[in-house]
Design an enzyme around this catalytic site. Structure first.
Site, mmCIF file in Angstrom:
data_model
loop_
_atom_site.group_PDB
_atom_site.id
_atom_site.type_symbol
_atom_site.label_atom_id
_atom_site.label_comp_id
_atom_site.label_asym_id
_atom_site.label_seq_id
_atom_site.Cartn_x
_atom_site.Cartn_y
_atom_site.Cartn_z
ATOM 1 N N ASP A 60 -10.741 -74.503 -1.570
ATOM 2 C CA ASP A 60 -10.004 -73.482 -2.320
ATOM 3 C C ASP A 60 -11.029 -72.620 -3.045
ATOM 4 O OD1 ASP A 60 -7.176 -74.139 -1.927
ATOM 5 O OD2 ASP A 60 -7.639 -75.990 -2.997
ATOM 6 N N LYS A 163 -0.271 -68.804 1.050
ATOM 7 C CA LYS A 163 0.303 -69.875 0.230
ATOM 8 C C LYS A 163 0.958 -69.291 -1.023
ATOM 9 C CE LYS A 163 -4.024 -71.061 -2.176
ATOM 10 N NZ LYS A 163 -5.059 -72.093 -2.354
ATOM 11 N N HIS A 176 1.621 -79.712 -9.855
ATOM 12 C CA HIS A 176 0.601 -80.747 -10.007
ATOM 13 C C HIS A 176 1.087 -81.839 -10.948
ATOM 14 C CE1 HIS A 176 -1.854 -77.311 -8.628
ATOM 15 N NE2 HIS A 176 -2.644 -78.233 -8.114
ATOM 16 N N ASP A 247 0.969 -79.075 1.059
ATOM 17 C CA ASP A 247 0.111 -79.109 -0.122
ATOM 18 C C ASP A 247 -0.290 -80.570 -0.342
ATOM 19 O OD1 ASP A 247 -1.307 -78.253 -2.345
ATOM 20 O OD2 ASP A 247 0.328 -77.059 -3.160
#
Length: 335
Positions: A60, A163, A176, A247
């Site tokens: 990322d 995304k 998260h 993910d």
């Protein structure tokens, strides 16, 4: 089938053993894997040498606060900073997006890494995880940036991953740490959050990463576990023919799905081509889960890079210094 995380800046014997498993399609790198530019080049080479199979290496490297490689790499501004220019000068803003994409992709490829999971094309509507990672809150503006970013990454020879499908930006929760639920109907999503994805797909995006968000008025499961989202909407209605990534299964938003094995199988059964297992402590369970499951990595072969310049070649490219200078002049070194 699985894209796994490793623990540090060099490979352990156990990690080398993991790479021998046909279920491991590649490795995703994080800040914990970075010490220097030279070390990342060495780690990339070591990963490829550890297995005779083609291996996909990813990171990322979006810019702003999501930039895993730092020293020796351009301090890329967050996408929101690029997006803010659009109201004053759309043409200049889109050119900067192209250059941002080219610079990011060129540096990552020069390091021996195949792709950065980029761009974020979620709408910037206050989500805690997205924040300044988004170009704009306007779906049509984000769509324009999606096209420019696809072109910039492709110009650097890097595949594009849109995304987080079908759009993470319109919920507040950070997946998260929490479950995120978006109660809007599909008709609203099609007019808003899906607009940039349609533009990116039409521009030739190679992959899509799914969101761990539940849209209960469309399907009962989080989108990455939903065959309706992946097979009916993304591949069916929207005509996407590329690679679908989940993910990370280590995120809190997927705890309700079940065990590591349950998450892996649910993603694959829903239509994901690759499941991200970013936390090394989950890798053994994930590999055990897919033992005996047929691995189809053919779709990934096209994402594995060929012909990158390497750092010497990139530094000699006149475009590199000029684009760096323009971004520095506009944004400084702030991330």
């Amino acid at each position: 089938m699985l894209l796994i995380g490793v623990a540090g800046t060099t490979l352990s014997a156990q990690e080398v053993d993991w790479l021998q498993d046909d279920a491991v399609a590649g490795v995703v790198l994080f800040k914990r894997n970075f010490a220097s530019r030279a070390q990342i080049v060495e780690l990339s080479a070591a990963l490829r040498e550890a297995t005779p199979r083609p291996l996909l290496l990813a990171v990322d490297q979006e810019g702003g606060r999501v930039q895993r490689f730092h020293e020796g790499y351009s301090a890329l501004p967050p996408l929101q900073g690029v997006g803010a220019l659009y109201a004053r000068d759309p043409e200049a803003a889109l050119e900067l997006a192209f250059e941002h994409a080219w610079l990011m992709a060129s540096e990552v490829r020069a390091s021996g890494v195949d792709l950065s999971f980029a761009p974020v094309i979620d709408l910037g509507r206050g989500n805690r995880a997205i924040g300044n990672r988004a170009f704009s809150d306007d779906p049509h503006v984000v769509a324009a940036f999606a096209r420019a970013y696809v072109q910039g990454m492709h110009a650097a020879g890097m595949p594009v991953t849109l995304k987080h499908f079908p759009g993470h930006g319109s919920v507040l929760e950070d997946t998260h740490v929490d479950l995120a639920v978006d109660v809007r109907p599909l008709e609203t999503l099609e007019c808003e959050d899906l607009v940039p994805f349609a533009a990116g797909i039409a521009a030739g995006a190679d992959a899509v990463m799914m969101a761990h968000v539940v849209y209960p008025n469309v399907a009962p499961e989080p989108a990455g576990f939903s065959a309706h989202w992946i097979e009916v909407i993304l591949r069916g209605r929207m005509g996407f023919r590329g690679v679908v990534f989940s993910d990370d299964i280590g995120m809190a938003a997927v705890r309700g799905v079940g065990s590591v094995a349950g998450c892996v199988h649910a993603h694959l059964d829903a239509g994901c081509d690759v499941v991200l297992v970013c936390h090394p402590e989950l890798v053994n369970d994930a590999l055990s889960a897919v033992a005996g499951r047929r691995s189809n990595t053919a779709a990934l072969i096209g994402l594995i890079g060929r012909g990158a310049l390497g750092w010497d070649g990139l530094l000699a490219d006149v475009r590199y210094g000029s684009i760096q200078s323009r971004l520095l002049e506009r944004f400084g070194t702030s991330t």
